[in-house]
Design an enzyme around this catalytic site. Structure first.
Site, PDB file in Angstrom:
ATOM      1  CB  THR A 153      -0.866   0.003   1.221  1.00 11.52           C
ATOM      2  OG1 THR A 153      -1.993  -0.959   1.162  1.00 11.52           O
ATOM      3  CG2 THR A 153      -1.617   1.280   1.466  1.00 11.52           C
TER       4      THR A 153
ATOM      5  N   GLY B  67     -11.103  -1.727   3.170  1.00 12.92           N
ATOM      6  CA  GLY B  67     -10.045  -1.706   4.089  1.00 12.92           C
ATOM      7  C   GLY B  67     -10.069  -0.377   4.675  1.00 12.92           C
TER       8      GLY B  67
ATOM      9  N   GLY C 125      -1.373  -1.688   6.570  1.00 14.25           N
ATOM     10  CA  GLY C 125      -1.407  -2.921   7.646  1.00 14.25           C
ATOM     11  C   GLY C 125      -2.727  -3.529   7.396  1.00 14.25           C
TER      12      GLY C 125
ATOM     13  N   GLY D 287      -5.901  -3.980   7.616  1.00 17.33           N
ATOM     14  CA  GLY D 287      -7.094  -2.755   7.496  1.00 17.33           C
ATOM     15  C   GLY D 287      -8.138  -3.031   8.777  1.00 17.33           C
TER      16      GLY D 287
HETATM   17  N1  ASP Z   1      -4.422  -1.365   5.036  1.00 16.87           N
HETATM   18  C1  ASP Z   1      -4.677  -2.103   3.706  1.00 16.87           C
HETATM   19  C2  ASP Z   1      -5.894  -2.779   3.593  1.00 16.87           C
HETATM   20  O1  ASP Z   1      -6.195  -3.311   4.701  1.00 16.87           O
HETATM   21  C3  ASP Z   1      -3.517  -3.149   3.251  1.00 16.87           C
HETATM   22  C4  ASP Z   1      -2.340  -2.454   3.318  1.00 16.87           C
HETATM   23  O2  ASP Z   1      -1.907  -1.527   3.817  1.00 16.87           O
HETATM   24  O3  ASP Z   1      -1.405  -3.240   3.031  1.00 16.87           O
HETATM   25  O4  ASP Z   1      -6.607  -2.729   2.954  1.00 16.87           O
END
Ligand code: ASP
Length: 315
Positions: A180, A210, A232, A234
């Site tokens: 992300t 997310g 992270g 989500g």
């Molecule tokens: N936070 C994002 C989600 O959960 C994923 C990520 O940050 O890698 O969609």
């Protein structure tokens, strides 16, 4: 007295600004990262810092800077945003993005879009060109098309690497890097902004949204406290309202940004069993990158300094 600008010829050069970006948190290990790939990642993160920093350097706004940095990362197949987004369980790339302006708490977001090349541009259009904060799915795509924001065929987002990740997650493996992207900035007028863009989590359920497009969870900016962009798992970031909680600790709790980030990421997030991190900047220009995973692609640049990029915990 504020002295934010220096004039050289027709150019207005700002002498006090900061930009911090992330390219996702995850469990990538040093051994699994080839030097070739590491070089490619570092180069792309540096170019994103330069794209945003060059705007801030001539008096551009923090909103323009975070947007420019994120567009560059969305266009790179290396990151899980725009081109190179993760696949959901149905084998589709569904993208989420948001942006927030700290001067007046205006915000915009899109969720579950499959045809917008640069979701952060659509989120920005929602912020400045509608009375809403979030548009989802085909409604968001129609809105983007009306604003002349580029639509692409869904296949545009596909990369073989992300497809193989989907196959591996389907087979029961876990622990892939996430990728992300996010950015926070403080411009010469002391205004803050934050933005985040993602393809979400590999093998997520069709229609799952997310934290990245949720104002207060994945993204938050308020000139009175700080600007935060998260990455992270989500669901944990939504439950803990991570971005807003950090800003609330700073604004209402009188906690400094670094301690607030440690409390929320190292304390509350880890306590619930969640993994990830944030980049943040406060009203006085202090920058923070905090994460509880083994790695988080991240970098920063400020007036008069060269871009710096880091990947692992011990950097
Ligand atoms: N936070 C994002 C989600 O959960 C994923 C990520 O940050 O890698 O969609």
């Amino acid at each position: 007295m504020m002295r934010p600008f220096v004039r050289i010829g027709w150019k207005v050069l700002s002498d006090d600004w900061q930009l911090v970006i992330h390219g996702g948190a995850g469990g990538i290990s040093r051994e699994s990262l080839t030097s070739e790939r590491e070089g490619w990642l570092r180069d792309t993160l540096e170019r994103a810092l330069q794209a945003g920093g060059s705007l801030l350097g001539v008096g551009g706004s923090s909103v323009a800077a975070v947007q420019a940095a994120i567009v560059l990362l969305e266009d790179s197949p290396l990151f899980n945003a725009g081109k190179g987004a993760a696949f959901n369980a149905a084998g589709v790339n569904e993208l989420d993005a948001s942006i927030m302006r700290g001067s007046d708490l205006q915000a915009g977001a899109v969720a579950g879009v499959t045809r917008i090349r640069n979701p952060v541009l659509a989120a920005h259009a929602v912020m400045v060109g509608s009375t809403h904060v979030m548009l989802a799915g085909t409604g968001a795509e129609r809105f983007a098309a009306e604003r002349n924001i580029e639509l692409v065929e869904p296949e545009y987002f596909r990369t073989e690497e992300r497809w193989r990740q989907l196959e591996r997650v389907r087979a029961g493996e876990s622990g892939f890097e996430l990728g992300t992207v996010g950015a926070v900035a403080r411009d010469a007028e002391r205004h803050l902004a934050a933005a985040t863009s993602t393809g979400g989590m590999t093998n997520k359920r069709y229609g799952r949204v997310g934290d990245s497009p949720i104002i207060g969870a994945g993204t938050y900016a308020d000139d009175r406290s700080c600007a935060v962009s998260a990455t992270g798992h989500g669901e944990y970031f939504i439950r803990l309202s991570i971005a807003r909680t950090i800003c609330a600790l700073v604004e209402l709790g009188g906690v400094n940004l670094s301690d607030a980030a440690k409390d929320v990421i190292g304390g509350r997030l880890a306590g619930l069993g969640g993994e990830g991190g944030i980049v943040a900047i406060d009203a006085s220009g202090t920058i923070v990158a905090e994460f509880n995973s083994s790695s988080m692609y991240r970098g920063w640049v400020s007036a008069g300094a060269s871009p710096e990029v880091r990947i692992f915990q011990d950097h």
